[in-house]
Design an enzyme around this catalytic site. Structure first.
Site, PDB file in Angstrom:
ATOM      1  CE  LYS A 121      -4.611   0.638   0.216  1.00  0.00           C
ATOM      2  NZ  LYS A 121      -5.523  -0.201  -0.331  1.00  0.00           N
TER       3      LYS A 121
HETATM    4  P1  NAD Z   1     -13.744   7.013  -2.638  1.00  0.00           P
HETATM    5  O1  NAD Z   1     -12.710   8.354  -2.157  1.00  0.00           O
HETATM    6  O2  NAD Z   1     -14.052   6.805  -4.133  1.00  0.00           O
HETATM    7  O3  NAD Z   1     -14.836   7.129  -1.814  1.00  0.00           O
HETATM    8  C1  NAD Z   1     -14.968   7.350  -0.276  1.00  0.00           C
HETATM    9  C2  NAD Z   1     -16.249   7.901   0.181  1.00  0.00           C
HETATM   10  O4  NAD Z   1     -16.291   7.993   1.530  1.00  0.00           O
HETATM   11  C3  NAD Z   1     -16.522   9.242  -0.313  1.00  0.00           C
HETATM   12  O5  NAD Z   1     -18.034   9.534  -0.730  1.00  0.00           O
HETATM   13  C4  NAD Z   1     -16.066  10.057   0.951  1.00  0.00           C
HETATM   14  O6  NAD Z   1     -16.729  11.411   0.768  1.00  0.00           O
HETATM   15  C5  NAD Z   1     -16.572   9.269   1.740  1.00  0.00           C
HETATM   16  N1  NAD Z   1     -15.825   9.456   3.164  1.00  0.00           N
HETATM   17  C6  NAD Z   1     -14.442   9.615   3.248  1.00  0.00           C
HETATM   18  N2  NAD Z   1     -14.066   9.846   4.630  1.00  0.00           N
HETATM   19  C7  NAD Z   1     -15.278   9.698   5.388  1.00  0.00           C
HETATM   20  C8  NAD Z   1     -15.576   9.846   6.760  1.00  0.00           C
HETATM   21  N3  NAD Z   1     -14.643  10.138   7.622  1.00  0.00           N
HETATM   22  N4  NAD Z   1     -17.006   9.669   7.072  1.00  0.00           N
HETATM   23  C9  NAD Z   1     -17.907   9.488   6.015  1.00  0.00           C
HETATM   24  N5  NAD Z   1     -17.555   9.496   4.800  1.00  0.00           N
HETATM   25  C10 NAD Z   1     -16.385   9.601   4.317  1.00  0.00           C
HETATM   26  O7  NAD Z   1     -12.682   5.831  -2.074  1.00  0.00           O
HETATM   27  P2  NAD Z   1     -13.157   4.315  -2.284  1.00  0.00           P
HETATM   28  O8  NAD Z   1     -12.320   4.003  -3.558  1.00  0.00           O
HETATM   29  O9  NAD Z   1     -14.764   4.133  -2.652  1.00  0.00           O
HETATM   30  O10 NAD Z   1     -12.613   3.851  -1.237  1.00  0.00           O
HETATM   31  C11 NAD Z   1     -13.210   3.461  -0.091  1.00  0.00           C
HETATM   32  C12 NAD Z   1     -12.754   2.379   1.132  1.00  0.00           C
HETATM   33  O11 NAD Z   1     -12.948   1.207   0.320  1.00  0.00           O
HETATM   34  C13 NAD Z   1     -11.365   2.630   1.212  1.00  0.00           C
HETATM   35  O12 NAD Z   1     -11.327   2.353   2.792  1.00  0.00           O
HETATM   36  C14 NAD Z   1     -10.811   1.830   0.604  1.00  0.00           C
HETATM   37  O13 NAD Z   1      -9.401   1.672   0.989  1.00  0.00           O
HETATM   38  C15 NAD Z   1     -11.458   0.766   0.418  1.00  0.00           C
HETATM   39  N6  NAD Z   1     -11.314  -0.005  -0.838  1.00  0.00           N
HETATM   40  C16 NAD Z   1     -11.303   0.571  -2.162  1.00  0.00           C
HETATM   41  C17 NAD Z   1     -11.131  -0.153  -3.255  1.00  0.00           C
HETATM   42  C18 NAD Z   1     -11.327   0.244  -4.365  1.00  0.00           C
HETATM   43  O14 NAD Z   1     -11.226  -0.560  -5.562  1.00  0.00           O
HETATM   44  N7  NAD Z   1     -11.778   1.653  -4.810  1.00  0.00           N
HETATM   45  C19 NAD Z   1     -10.956  -1.568  -3.135  1.00  0.00           C
HETATM   46  C20 NAD Z   1     -10.884  -2.064  -1.893  1.00  0.00           C
HETATM   47  C21 NAD Z   1     -11.140  -1.400  -0.693  1.00  0.00           C
END
Ligand code: NAD
Length: 431
Positions: A121
């Site tokens: 990461k």
């Molecule tokens: P993203 O930035 O597209 O979306 C995150 C969302 O959460 C946004 O709507 C943001 O406004 C909201 N957010 C951020 N901090 C917040 C808080 N403190 N309280 C409430 N809402 C909050 O990111 P993503 O890619 O959707 O990732 C979200 C999670 O999923 C992360 O933990 C990431 O590590 C995990 N993840 C993502 C992927 C991927 O393929 N994108 C894969 C595995 C895990």
């Protein structure tokens, strides 16, 4: 292999750079399940620490002519099963310890899905919303250049994470390709289709979340049809998961972004929510709904609570008030150790992150394989392969959870740790 000696146990104190809440959470989870995993103590000790970490500072010429300098990190937890794999995030909270925790979870996630990868990461500590596109591009290209000594298609393959996307990956791929003199699409995943991306990759994590939820719900003897669902974090993972839940007949009653949430007790019109978000840049002000804070949203009564925002959302403080029938971790590390224990005491099952959000890395793997062979698959083929991988993992986790009386998180961790430990024992500790 000769019988391994017990580990010469270290003091147990983590080095200061790893002594951070999220890493303690990751190591705490590992320590909790080790008694069930039944692996060599020396191997277990090796797995408590990342193999390698790079710390850098990235100078960026900003649009106003000044120079900003931002700390950046890449941590590789384990390369035992193959190249390391994991996202790059741009966030104000990025630290080396956070990257190390997320890298360890990536190792477990890849092993759980039986992908030939270890975990990594990385990220840059910055406020991505303060940058113009030009600044983001310069930051990304310089960060990629700093990572050159440790990344590569056979070594470490980045992907998008919070606040990074297809464009970020295209810049990374181009920067790497410029250094080696030819196009190397397999250096990153989550790229645009035009430069070797895979169909279904953008939606894969959210789709995978719902594949796992659907399989779990079926095994628990109820159905998603008409089930009420709350999704925290309406981003790349959460928005797709919300739509997928809707496609399976569930009612999504509340969603949120960082500024707060919207709640409609009967059902949200997600197409209208998307249109509003596109026009207004967020959920705030969406008509005919009740505005709720993120804290309130987590406590709404519902059948399925999908955590798709960020780490440490369900904690010792609020776990006692979560009123969901099932919690699904789309985000990484959204439940703290204490929060997890309280949910377990209250008999609220948690579908753990390393299983539930593994669809993203699964299709990243498909993207890498397609890039390496320069031969691309269609959507149906990828969806069907993703379904096979996810349901096979659910099956192994479920079977272990039932046979050994473990939580789904413990069962998922034990399954993964055994996979990695077996490979590490076979390879041995070098030299
Ligand atoms: P993203 O930035 O597209 O979306 C995150 C969302 O959460 C946004 O709507 C943001 O406004 C909201 N957010 C951020 N901090 C917040 C808080 N403190 N309280 C409430 N809402 C909050 O990111 P993503 O890619 O959707 O990732 C979200 C999670 O999923 C992360 O933990 C990431 O590590 C995990 N993840 C993502 C992927 C991927 O393929 N994108 C894969 C595995 C895990």
């Amino acid at each position: 292999m000769a019988q391994a000696k017990p580990a010469a146990a270290w003091s147990g104190e983590l080095p200061p750079e790893l002594n951070e809440p999220l890493y303690l959470q990751a190591v705490g989870q590992l320590d909790q399940v080790l008694p069930h995993a039944d692996i060599d103590p020396g191997v277990a000790e090796r797995l408590r620490y990342p193999e390698r970490a790079l710390s850098t500072s990235i100078p960026v010429r900003l649009d106003d002519g000044s120079v900003g300098v931002y700390p950046g990190y890449r941590v590789q937890h384990s390369s035992v099963l193959g190249p390391t794999k994991g996202g790059i995030r741009y966030d104000k909270a990025v630290t080396l310890g956070e990257c190390a925790a997320l890298a360890m979870w990536m190792t477990w996630k890849c092993a759980l899905l039986r992908l030939p990868y270890g975990g990594a990461k990385g990220g840059v500590r910055c406020d991505p919303r303060s940058f113009s596109m030009g600044e983001l591009e310069r930051l990304t290209r310089r960060f990629t250049t700093e990572l050159l000594p440790i990344i590569g298609p056979e070594r470490d393959i980045p992907a998008p994470d919070m606040a990074t996307d297809e464009q970020t990956m295209a810049w990374m791929m181009d920067t790497y390709s410029m250094q080696v003199g030819h196009a190397v699409p397999e250096i990153v995943t989550g790229k645009p289709l035009s430069v070797g991306g895979s169909v279904l990759r953008p939606e894969a994590t959210g789709i995978g979340v719902v594949m796992v939820v659907a399989e779990a719900v079926k095994r628990m003897g109820w159905s998603l049809e008409g089930a009420s669902c709350v999704v925290q974090g309406y981003g790349k993972v959460g928005a797709v998961a919300a739509h997928e839940l809707g496609l399976r007949g569930a009612r999504v009653v509340a969603v949120s972004d960082i500024a707060g949430g919207i709640h409609a007790p009967r059902r949200l019109d997600l197409a209208a929510v998307d249109a509003w978000r596109r026009e207004h840049g967020g959920l705030e002000g969406f008509p005919d709904t009740e505005r709720v804070s993120n804290a309130e949203l987590l406590e709404l009564p519902c059948d399925v609570l999908v955590l798709a925002a960020t780490e440490e959302q369900v904690t010792g403080e609020n776990a006692g008030r979560i009123s969901a029938r099932l919690v699904a971790e789309g985000a990484n590390g959204p439940t703290t150790l204490v929060g997890d224990r309280i949910l377990a005491e209250r008999d609220i099952p948690v579908l753990p992150d390393i299983l539930t959000n593994a669809g993203g890395v699964a299709v990243s793997y498909f993207e890498w394989v397609q890039d390496l062979q320069r031969f691309f698959w269609d959507r149906d083929e990828i969806r069907s392969r993703l379904h096979d991988l996810m349901t096979d993992a659910v099956n192994r986790v479920w079977t272990l959870a039932e046979s050994e009386g473990l939580s789904f998180r413990s069962a998922a961790l034990v399954t993964s740790i055994r996979e990695v430990a077996e490979a590490l024992e076979a390879r041995g500790i070098y030299p």
